[in-house]
Enzyme design. Structure first.
Site, PDB file in Angstrom:
ATOM      1  N   SER A 136       0.873  -1.168   0.000  1.00 12.37           N
ATOM      2  CA  SER A 136       0.000   0.000   0.000  1.00 12.37           C
ATOM      3  C   SER A 136       0.913   1.222   0.000  1.00 12.37           C
ATOM      4  O   SER A 136       1.673   1.431   0.954  1.00 12.37           O
ATOM      5  CB  SER A 136      -0.860  -0.037   1.266  1.00 12.37           C
ATOM      6  OG  SER A 136      -1.588   1.157   1.411  1.00 12.37           O
ATOM      7  N   LYS A 162      -0.996  -1.008  -4.504  1.00 11.58           N
ATOM      8  CA  LYS A 162      -2.181  -0.212  -4.159  1.00 11.58           C
ATOM      9  C   LYS A 162      -1.743   1.226  -3.960  1.00 11.58           C
ATOM     10  O   LYS A 162      -0.815   1.506  -3.197  1.00 11.58           O
ATOM     11  CB  LYS A 162      -2.811  -0.809  -2.894  1.00 11.58           C
ATOM     12  CG  LYS A 162      -3.627   0.103  -2.008  1.00 11.58           C
ATOM     13  CD  LYS A 162      -4.380  -0.720  -0.964  1.00 11.58           C
ATOM     14  CE  LYS A 162      -4.530   0.011   0.351  1.00 11.58           C
ATOM     15  NZ  LYS A 162      -5.140  -0.854   1.403  1.00 11.58           N
ATOM     16  N   LEU A 163      -2.405   2.130  -4.670  1.00  9.20           N
ATOM     17  CA  LEU A 163      -2.101   3.560  -4.562  1.00  9.20           C
ATOM     18  C   LEU A 163      -3.180   4.238  -3.730  1.00  9.20           C
ATOM     19  O   LEU A 163      -4.375   4.053  -3.991  1.00  9.20           O
ATOM     20  CB  LEU A 163      -2.093   4.221  -5.946  1.00  9.20           C
ATOM     21  CG  LEU A 163      -1.128   3.676  -7.005  1.00  9.20           C
ATOM     22  CD1 LEU A 163      -1.368   4.414  -8.329  1.00  9.20           C
ATOM     23  CD2 LEU A 163       0.322   3.854  -6.555  1.00  9.20           C
ATOM     24  N   LYS A 164      -2.771   5.030  -2.773  1.00  7.14           N
ATOM     25  CA  LYS A 164      -3.738   5.845  -2.047  1.00  7.14           C
ATOM     26  C   LYS A 164      -4.153   7.007  -2.951  1.00  7.14           C
ATOM     27  O   LYS A 164      -3.296   7.620  -3.604  1.00  7.14           O
ATOM     28  CB  LYS A 164      -3.120   6.376  -0.746  1.00  7.14           C
ATOM     29  CG  LYS A 164      -2.837   5.286   0.283  1.00  7.14           C
ATOM     30  CD  LYS A 164      -4.129   4.747   0.905  1.00  7.14           C
ATOM     31  CE  LYS A 164      -3.829   3.774   2.036  1.00  7.14           C
ATOM     32  NZ  LYS A 164      -5.061   3.296   2.695  1.00  7.14           N
ATOM     33  N   ASP A 189      -7.011   3.033  -3.176  1.00  8.21           N
ATOM     34  CA  ASP A 189      -7.742   3.091  -1.905  1.00  8.21           C
ATOM     35  C   ASP A 189      -8.008   4.555  -1.568  1.00  8.21           C
ATOM     36  O   ASP A 189      -7.065   5.343  -1.409  1.00  8.21           O
ATOM     37  CB  ASP A 189      -6.909   2.431  -0.795  1.00  8.21           C
ATOM     38  CG  ASP A 189      -7.668   2.320   0.529  1.00  8.21           C
ATOM     39  OD1 ASP A 189      -8.830   2.780   0.609  1.00  8.21           O
ATOM     40  OD2 ASP A 189      -7.074   1.779   1.494  1.00  8.21           O
ATOM     41  N   GLU A 214     -10.899   0.588  -3.590  1.00  6.84           N
ATOM     42  CA  GLU A 214     -11.171   0.313  -2.179  1.00  6.84           C
ATOM     43  C   GLU A 214     -11.831   1.517  -1.492  1.00  6.84           C
ATOM     44  O   GLU A 214     -11.334   2.644  -1.588  1.00  6.84           O
ATOM     45  CB  GLU A 214      -9.835  -0.046  -1.502  1.00  6.84           C
ATOM     46  CG  GLU A 214      -9.932  -0.476  -0.055  1.00  6.84           C
ATOM     47  CD  GLU A 214      -8.572  -0.942   0.483  1.00  6.84           C
ATOM     48  OE1 GLU A 214      -7.668  -1.247  -0.330  1.00  6.84           O
ATOM     49  OE2 GLU A 214      -8.416  -0.996   1.716  1.00  6.84           O
ATOM     50  N   ASP A 239     -13.727  -1.825   2.880  1.00  7.48           N
ATOM     51  CA  ASP A 239     -12.776  -1.882   3.998  1.00  7.48           C
ATOM     52  C   ASP A 239     -13.487  -1.321   5.235  1.00  7.48           C
ATOM     53  O   ASP A 239     -14.156  -2.079   5.969  1.00  7.48           O
ATOM     54  CB  ASP A 239     -11.503  -1.101   3.639  1.00  7.48           C
ATOM     55  CG  ASP A 239     -10.478  -1.013   4.764  1.00  7.48           C
ATOM     56  OD1 ASP A 239     -10.742  -1.511   5.867  1.00  7.48           O
ATOM     57  OD2 ASP A 239      -9.388  -0.415   4.561  1.00  7.48           O
ATOM     58  N   LYS A 263      -9.767  -7.030   7.835  1.00  7.13           N
ATOM     59  CA  LYS A 263      -8.777  -6.635   8.843  1.00  7.13           C
ATOM     60  C   LYS A 263      -9.255  -7.270  10.133  1.00  7.13           C
ATOM     61  O   LYS A 263     -10.361  -6.965  10.613  1.00  7.13           O
ATOM     62  CB  LYS A 263      -8.684  -5.117   8.973  1.00  7.13           C
ATOM     63  CG  LYS A 263      -8.009  -4.470   7.768  1.00  7.13           C
ATOM     64  CD  LYS A 263      -7.846  -2.973   7.942  1.00  7.13           C
ATOM     65  CE  LYS A 263      -7.226  -2.369   6.691  1.00  7.13           C
ATOM     66  NZ  LYS A 263      -7.349  -0.901   6.668  1.00  7.13           N
ATOM     67  N   GLY A 291      -4.014  -4.188   6.147  1.00  7.11           N
ATOM     68  CA  GLY A 291      -3.046  -3.874   7.188  1.00  7.11           C
ATOM     69  C   GLY A 291      -3.314  -2.504   7.772  1.00  7.11           C
ATOM     70  O   GLY A 291      -4.042  -1.689   7.188  1.00  7.11           O
ATOM     71  N   LEU A 293      -0.461  -0.723   9.206  1.00  5.90           N
ATOM     72  CA  LEU A 293       0.922  -0.383   9.562  1.00  5.90           C
ATOM     73  C   LEU A 293       1.314  -1.056  10.875  1.00  5.90           C
ATOM     74  O   LEU A 293       1.923  -0.436  11.751  1.00  5.90           O
ATOM     75  CB  LEU A 293       1.099   1.137   9.693  1.00  5.90           C
ATOM     76  CG  LEU A 293       0.550   2.031   8.587  1.00  5.90           C
ATOM     77  CD1 LEU A 293       0.691   3.506   8.982  1.00  5.90           C
ATOM     78  CD2 LEU A 293       1.276   1.807   7.259  1.00  5.90           C
TER      79      LEU A 293
HETATM   80  O1  OSB Z   1      -7.163   1.743   4.442  1.00  4.31           O
HETATM   81  O2  OSB Z   1      -6.007  -0.004   4.279  1.00  4.31           O
HETATM   82  C1  OSB Z   1      -6.169   1.121   4.765  1.00  4.31           C
HETATM   83  C2  OSB Z   1      -3.155   2.046   6.926  1.00  4.31           C
HETATM   84  C3  OSB Z   1      -3.783   2.677   7.970  1.00  4.31           C
HETATM   85  C4  OSB Z   1      -5.142   2.826   7.956  1.00  4.31           C
HETATM   86  C5  OSB Z   1      -5.896   2.343   6.876  1.00  4.31           C
HETATM   87  C6  OSB Z   1      -5.281   1.697   5.820  1.00  4.31           C
HETATM   88  C7  OSB Z   1      -3.874   1.576   5.832  1.00  4.31           C
HETATM   89  C8  OSB Z   1      -3.116   0.997   4.726  1.00  4.31           C
HETATM   90  C9  OSB Z   1      -1.729   0.489   5.036  1.00  4.31           C
HETATM   91  O3  OSB Z   1      -3.492   0.978   3.584  1.00  4.31           O
HETATM   92  C10 OSB Z   1      -1.571  -0.965   4.901  1.00  4.31           C
HETATM   93  C11 OSB Z   1      -0.264  -1.417   5.504  1.00  4.31           C
HETATM   94  O4  OSB Z   1       0.782  -1.247   4.886  1.00  4.31           O
HETATM   95  O5  OSB Z   1      -0.279  -1.942   6.643  1.00  4.31           O
HETATM   96 MG    MG Z   2      -8.291   0.632   3.044  1.00  3.77          MG
END
Ligand code: OSB
Ligand code: MG
Length: 369
Positions: A136, A162-164, A189, A214, A239, A263, A291, A293
């Site tokens: 991510s 995955k690109l934010k 996402d 996402e 999510d 999650k 995830g 983090l």
């Molecule tokens: O939306 O998946 C998410 C991290 C913090 C809160 C929400 C998200 C995320 C990630 C990071 O996308 C995923 C990771 O590298 O653990």
């Molecule tokens: Mg997400």
């Protein structure tokens, strides 16, 4: 049967090796609450994934610490349970606060698996000894930086990028990455940054062969997602808005999406995560493990959960060394060519680095019945 004889609550703060920008804002460190449950000569460890502020969902670290100290730990300390599901039921009359309850439930699964001498994944019904993972990637300053960071991770073998995204930073980075890498498995996402008024903008993403988009809409919405899904060809992945197996059933029945990001802590622990997995499977919807983090503790739990059969898309549990100079566990959790090995041995198979944790912990408390 297992007995919760005592518990420890620890909080450590870890600097992140990268600047993680999402539609919520920028993150440069991680506060990690850890719970250790002791019983029968073994211990189980879990990690809380709630954050300082209620940005992702409504839970907070301060709220979770309060509930653990005053409400949840007193409910389980000194008690015996037939299995982790029974412990989950003991906290089942409380509403919401699933990440806080999951800390107790997940530590109990680790404890139980260690007492039985089996790997956690196996106890949950999983079979794999390695799981497919992607990364991510946070929002970058420009398209060049985006293509560069994608290239570095594609070269490392990650199985999905995955690109934010956020309003104003969506079609451009996706187009740039797709032109540079026509064949990679690519997703985005939005972390709830859009509304139905942005349907046109989101439809433009249909042109780039994304595996899914996402959580584009509100964190607690299923209905608008169903409307949006009717107007897009790219599957939506839920999510934030799936907090339970019932939410997953409702979302999939409504057509709010075609993929679920599971999650474990968001849904209240491993037992509920497995139910989400099963519901999605019944609908023919693939799932993957998201995830937050996590440190090595939460990461190990994610990897074990991902061994279940309907986790058919790569998860977010990339190598721990991407995130931390120094992790809270002794083992290294490293993916090779996008495959993360499942830690061997009973329970999660990982060991808390006691020396490091007690040196840096901001909170260190013990509880007895
Ligand atoms: O939306 O998946 C998410 C991290 C913090 C809160 C929400 C998200 C995320 C990630 C990071 O996308 C995923 C990771 O590298 O653990
Ligand atoms: Mg997400």
């Amino acid at each position: 049967m297992f007995t919760i004889e005592s518990a420890e609550l620890l909080v450590v703060r870890l600097p992140l090796k990268f600047r993680f920008e999402t539609s919520f804002g920028v993150q440069t460190e991680k506060v990690v609450p850890l719970l250790v449950l002791h019983g029968g000569g073994v211990q189980g460890v879990s990690e809380g994934t709630m954050e300082f502020a209620p940005m992702y969902r409504e839970e907070t670290i301060a709220g979770a610490l309060h509930l653990l100290r005053e409400v949840f730990l007193p409910r389980v300390l000194g008690k015996s349970f037939a299995n982790p599901e029974a412990l989950h039921d003991a906290l089942g009359s409380f509403r919401g606060n699933r990440m806080a309850r999951a800390m107790v439930e997940m530590a109990a699964w680790d404890l139980w698996a260690r007492q039985l001498g089996v790997p956690l994944g196996q106890l949950l019904g999983g079979r794999r000894n390695a799981v497919e993972v992607g990364v991510s990637l946070g929002i970058q300053p420009d398209e060049t930086a985006t293509v560069d960071v994608v290239r570095r991770h594609v070269e490392q073998g990650y199985r999905r990028i995955k690109l934010k995204i956020k309003p104003g930073w969506d079609v451009q980075p996706v187009r740039a990455v797709r032109e540079a890498f026509p064949d990679i498995r690519l997703t985005v996402d939005a972390n709830s940054a859009y509304t139905l008024a942005d349907t046109g903008r989101l439809r433009a993403l249909d042109a780039f062969g994304l595996t899914y988009i996402e959580q584009p809409l509100a964190w607690d919405d299923l209905v608008d997602h169903a409307q949006l899904q009717g107007r897009l060809s790219t599957p939506l992945c839920l999510d934030e808005s799936v907090a339970s197996a019932q939410d997953a059933r409702k979302g999939l029945a409504l057509g709010s999406g075609g993929v679920v990001n599971v999650k474990v802590a968001r849904v209240g622990g491993h037992a509920e995560a497995r139910r989400v997995h099963d519901v999605a499977q019944a609908f023919g919807a693939p799932v993957w493990c998201g995830g937050m983090l996590e440190s090595g503790i939460g990461r190990a739990h994610n990897i074990h959960l991902s061994t279940l059969p309907n986790f058919t898309l790569p998860g977010d549990t990339s190598s721990a060394s991407r995130y931390w100079e120094k992790d809270v566990i002794l083992e290294e959790l490293e993916a090779t060519d996008g495959l993360m090995p499942v830690p061997q041995g009973p329970g999660t198979g990982v060991t808390l680095d006691r020396e490091f944790v007690s040196r840096v912990a901001e909170v260190q408390e013990e509880f007895r019945a």
